[in-house]
Design an enzyme around this catalytic site. Sequence first.
Site, PDB file in Angstrom:
ATOM      1  N   HIS A 145       5.167  14.211 -48.920  1.00 49.11           N
ATOM      2  CA  HIS A 145       4.029  13.761 -48.422  1.00 49.11           C
ATOM      3  C   HIS A 145       4.034  12.418 -47.920  1.00 49.11           C
ATOM      4  O   HIS A 145       3.302  11.480 -48.165  1.00 49.11           O
ATOM      5  CB  HIS A 145       2.585  14.044 -49.025  1.00 49.11           C
ATOM      6  CG  HIS A 145       1.277  14.129 -48.010  1.00 49.11           C
ATOM      7  ND1 HIS A 145       0.601  13.169 -48.135  1.00 49.11           N
ATOM      8  CD2 HIS A 145       1.044  14.962 -47.615  1.00 49.11           C
ATOM      9  CE1 HIS A 145      -0.284  13.505 -47.324  1.00 49.11           C
ATOM     10  NE2 HIS A 145      -0.211  14.792 -46.984  1.00 49.11           N
ATOM     11  N   ASP A 181      -3.371  19.146 -41.892  1.00 46.73           N
ATOM     12  CA  ASP A 181      -2.104  18.841 -41.826  1.00 46.73           C
ATOM     13  C   ASP A 181      -1.363  20.039 -42.940  1.00 46.73           C
ATOM     14  O   ASP A 181      -0.040  20.061 -42.993  1.00 46.73           O
ATOM     15  CB  ASP A 181      -1.370  17.751 -42.211  1.00 46.73           C
ATOM     16  CG  ASP A 181      -2.130  17.151 -43.680  1.00 46.73           C
ATOM     17  OD1 ASP A 181      -3.334  17.080 -43.608  1.00 46.73           O
ATOM     18  OD2 ASP A 181      -1.429  16.372 -44.336  1.00 46.73           O
TER      19      ASP A 181
END
Length: 306
Positions: free
Chosen positions: A266, A65
């Site tokens: 995040h 990611d």
Amino acid sequence: MLRVTFLGTGGSLPTPERNPSAIMVNREGELMLFDCGEGTQQQMMRAKTGMKALSSIFITHFHADHILGIPGLIQTMSFHGRTEPLKIYGPHWVHEFAKILSALGYYKLRFEIDAIDLNPGDIIKRDEYSIMALKTEHSIPSLGYALIENERIGKFNRQKAIDLGVQPGPLFSKLHRGESVEVDGKLIHSKDVVGDGRPGRKIVYTGDTRPCKAILEASKDADLLIHDSTLASDQQEWAIESMHSTAQEAAALAKEANVLRLVLTHISSRYSDDASQLFEEAKDIFEKVVVAEDMMELDIPYKDKK
């Protein structure tokens, strides 16, 4: 200009609201990308950040990611005619990663990729700033980064210079550069008309990490701390197991480091529709906090004094 654009603020998985990790820093027209999750090039287009001035990509670690957007981005830049080398910094394995990038697809890049391994404590020095690699604590080798500007020259006291007999013009510039000048047989020193040095700006980006000593030390008096805040406090055990941070932990570190602003990023997909729990838990500890949103921009002003 020192502008931070949050291109991707999600954790691990993309959601309709958040792309995976990607943060663009524009410093005086130079673009630096910190992590590059999938879809980053489209986010750059939406945010109108541009691509031509992208000098470097800084990878915090090699979880998918944080890197899957790089292949598409470099091929798009090549298609648009880029010929200047692109520097990609990251933990060990970045050279192997660069080789894979160059081999992906039946397409030859028109520019070179310079891969640079970094260890914690390494410093990349540029003319007016430096970037320090920071030791972080994640489930695989990982780094954070601190962008630290050089100290600026102090303010020039124009009136005092005139009072000392210096006429406006080239001698002003010499004094401001730190040189002494002579006027009518009298030596005038720079320190007579130039104030103390003024601090540059500092941005710290943690990538994925548990709260740790290196981030705390690097963040002292930072203008901006962008910290992993994947989970809320009721998921503390999972944060420890997965080696991420909670919003409370990020706020506590920001408070101890005396940073000016904290951005939580995040963000786990479990908070995709509503991240208010993260915000409230952090704000109880540290007032100047915001939860990052995709396409959010922050301009970082200079501090007037140390």
